[in-house]
Every structure is written in C-alpha cells, then in structure tokens.
Design a protein around this motif. Structure first.
Motif, PDB file in Angstrom:
ATOM      1  N   LYS A   1      18.219  69.904   8.852  1.00 23.86           N
ATOM      2  CA  LYS A   1      16.931  70.174   9.494  1.00 23.86           C
ATOM      3  C   LYS A   1      17.095  70.362  10.999  1.00 23.86           C
ATOM      4  O   LYS A   1      16.439  71.219  11.599  1.00 23.86           O
ATOM      5  CB  LYS A   1      15.963  69.028   9.219  1.00 23.86           C
ATOM      6  N   MET A   2      17.959  69.553  11.610  1.00 19.86           N
ATOM      7  CA  MET A   2      18.184  69.672  13.047  1.00 19.86           C
ATOM      8  C   MET A   2      18.801  71.024  13.388  1.00 19.86           C
ATOM      9  O   MET A   2      18.423  71.669  14.375  1.00 19.86           O
ATOM     10  CB  MET A   2      19.081  68.531  13.534  1.00 19.86           C
ATOM     11  N   ARG A   3      19.754  71.487  12.575  1.00 25.74           N
ATOM     12  CA  ARG A   3      20.372  72.777  12.814  1.00 25.74           C
ATOM     13  C   ARG A   3      19.372  73.921  12.658  1.00 25.74           C
ATOM     14  O   ARG A   3      19.354  74.868  13.450  1.00 25.74           O
ATOM     15  CB  ARG A   3      21.544  72.971  11.851  1.00 25.74           C
ATOM     16  N   ALA A   4      18.521  73.805  11.624  1.00 25.30           N
ATOM     17  CA  ALA A   4      17.522  74.846  11.409  1.00 25.30           C
ATOM     18  C   ALA A   4      16.524  74.882  12.560  1.00 25.30           C
ATOM     19  O   ALA A   4      16.119  75.961  13.030  1.00 25.30           O
ATOM     20  CB  ALA A   4      16.800  74.602  10.085  1.00 25.30           C
ATOM     21  N   SER A   5      16.126  73.702  13.031  1.00 22.23           N
ATOM     22  CA  SER A   5      15.179  73.632  14.145  1.00 22.23           C
ATOM     23  C   SER A   5      15.790  74.223  15.410  1.00 22.23           C
ATOM     24  O   SER A   5      15.129  74.960  16.155  1.00 22.23           O
ATOM     25  CB  SER A   5      14.772  72.178  14.380  1.00 22.23           C
ATOM     26  N   LEU A   6      17.072  73.901  15.647  1.00 18.92           N
ATOM     27  CA  LEU A   6      17.735  74.416  16.841  1.00 18.92           C
ATOM     28  C   LEU A   6      17.866  75.937  16.788  1.00 18.92           C
ATOM     29  O   LEU A   6      17.679  76.626  17.799  1.00 18.92           O
ATOM     30  CB  LEU A   6      19.117  73.772  16.980  1.00 18.92           C
ATOM     31  N   ALA A   7      18.155  76.477  15.611  1.00 15.27           N
ATOM     32  CA  ALA A   7      18.285  77.927  15.473  1.00 15.27           C
ATOM     33  C   ALA A   7      16.960  78.629  15.745  1.00 15.27           C
ATOM     34  O   ALA A   7      16.932  79.720  16.335  1.00 15.27           O
ATOM     35  CB  ALA A   7      18.781  78.270  14.070  1.00 15.27           C
ATOM     36  N   ARG A   8      15.835  77.988  15.355  1.00 17.82           N
ATOM     37  CA  ARG A   8      14.521  78.602  15.555  1.00 17.82           C
ATOM     38  C   ARG A   8      14.078  78.552  17.012  1.00 17.82           C
ATOM     39  O   ARG A   8      13.374  79.430  17.493  1.00 17.82           O
ATOM     40  CB  ARG A   8      13.461  77.901  14.688  1.00 17.82           C
ATOM     41  N   THR A   9      14.457  77.489  17.706  1.00 18.14           N
ATOM     42  CA  THR A   9      13.899  77.250  19.044  1.00 18.14           C
ATOM     43  C   THR A   9      14.893  77.479  20.174  1.00 18.14           C
ATOM     44  O   THR A   9      14.536  77.332  21.340  1.00 18.14           O
ATOM     45  CB  THR A   9      13.380  75.803  19.139  1.00 18.14           C
ATOM     46  N   ARG A  10      16.139  77.836  19.852  1.00 17.82           N
ATOM     47  CA  ARG A  10      17.185  77.941  20.865  1.00 17.82           C
ATOM     48  C   ARG A  10      16.763  78.813  22.050  1.00 17.82           C
ATOM     49  O   ARG A  10      16.977  78.460  23.212  1.00 17.82           O
ATOM     50  CB  ARG A  10      18.456  78.515  20.236  1.00 17.82           C
TER      51      ARG A  10
END
Length: 238
Positions: free
Chosen positions: A142-151
C-alpha cells in the motif's frame, strides 16, 4: 477492554510469571524491557493490577522484609505490596500465549508477544511471525502504491520521509524472514534427531530458533541489530 489495556495485562502477567514484584519494579521492567510502555504511568498500571487481582489472576502480599514494613509505618508510608501470579493467572497467561489472531500481528501487540517468545511454543511463534510478515507485506504494498500515485506532488522532504517509512518496513520484513528461516531450521533439526527428548516440546523456554542471537525473549528485549517494529505513523496510507 481496550487493545492497549489488553497488551498491558498480558505484559504484566508475563513479567510476574518470572517472579513476584511490587509496582515500582513492574513499572521499571515495563519501561526498560518493553519499550512500548515507556509513556505509561502508575495511573495506568495500578488499575490494571487491581483488575487482575479481582479476576483472581494475581494476589497481593506484604513486602517480604518485616523491618521494611515497620520503617514505612514509622515514616508514615504504606509498606510496598508485592504482586504474585496465581495458578489461575499462569493458566490464563498460557492461554493468551497460544492466541495467534490478527491482534498479535499489530505493532504494539507484536512487540509484547515477541518479548515473551522464550515462553511460547514453536508452532505459535511461527504463526505469529508469519502473520506479522504478511501484515507488513500488505502495508508495504500500500505504501508503494501510494508513493507511486503521489510522487509528482510531493516536495523532496516529504518524499524522503515516505521513503524512510518504507525502508523501515522493508528492514523488519527482512528480519522476520531471517527469524522464520531460523525457526524452520530449528524445527527440521529436531525432526532429524531420532529419540531426542526435545521432540516432546511443550511450552518450552528454549530459544534455538535464534541461533545468531542471544535469546531476546528471556530478557524481554529485542535481538541485537533489530530496529524494532516500525513507527505506525510511518504508514502514510492510514
């Protein structure tokens, strides 16, 4: 019962299983051995002790040295009360040790459970470790997915903070992998030793699942080199 008070009761019962203590000693052990309780106070501990006494899991005894009680009386202070685990309390604690539900995988509860792994059966240790790893792998995804969306919308410092949180979770997953492999190796070694009394293992305090470290559970601490469970605040998806 709140989750926090349930963890505290579990830890108190576990420490008193080692030896009777008075309130000050208990608070000190909870602070130093189980870091998750560093912020709690006597106002939290004593209601917990009273509840455990009322449930029949602890008994209160006067201090062991009569002269201490006399000195306390002359000074206008109450003698220290020593708390001792009852047979029912020991049985209740052993029941708690056998539980392996989702609560045992959460940050604070896992830290308390790990501190008493030396008193926990091997199969239960494996289920807790594997459950914790699964929980962290889900969190990491989930953290990786969130980072990819908001980077693209994050400044450099916020981005570094999120990366730091991910690295903390990744370190614990690697540590859990090592522990699980050690537990499996120890189990396989037992099975390959025909006639070994250890095959009859019950609630053993042995720590042969940790061949690279001194048994951390027996001292209520964390294995050397382990950063401890990550700060829950590092999970930016909450």
């Amino acid at each position: 019962m709140s989750r926090r008070s349930g963890i505290l009761e579990f830890a108190v019962l576990g420490l008193l299983r080692e030896s009777p203590m008075h309130g000050y000693e208990l608070r000190k052990r909870l602070n130093t051995s189980l870091g998750i309780f560093r912020a709690f106070s006597y106002g939290t501990l004593y209601p917990c002790l009273k509840t455990l006494v009322a449930n029949g899991w602890l008994i209160e005894e006067p201090g062991s040295a009569p002269e201490d009680a006399l000195a306390a009386s002359l000074a206008g202070r109450r003698a220290k009360i020593v708390y001792r685990l009852t047979a029912e309390g020991k049985e209740h604690f052993e029941e708690l040790l056998s539980h392996t539900g989702p609560d045992a995988w959460e940050d604070e509860h896992f830290a308390a459970r790990f501190a008493f792994f030396g008193q926990t059966e091997r199969e239960v240790r494996m289920r807790v470790l594997e459950g914790r790893r699964s929980r962290l792998e889900e969190r990491l995804e989930k953290m990786r997915a969130s980072l990819a969306r908001t980077r693209e919308r994050l400044d450099d410092y916020t981005l570094e903070l999120q990366r730091h949180g991910m690295e903390s979770v990744e370190r614990e997953v690697r540590w859990l992998n090592e522990l699980i492999e050690s537990e499996r190796a120890g189990r396989d070694q037992r099975r390959s030793g025909p006639g070994s009394p250890a095959e009859q293992e019950g609630t053993s305090g042995e720590a042969d699942g940790l061949p690279r470290h001194q048994d951390a559970a027996s001292s209520g601490g964390t294995p050397p080199g382990h950063p401890g469970p990550p700060d829950p605040s590092a999970d930016t998806t909450k």
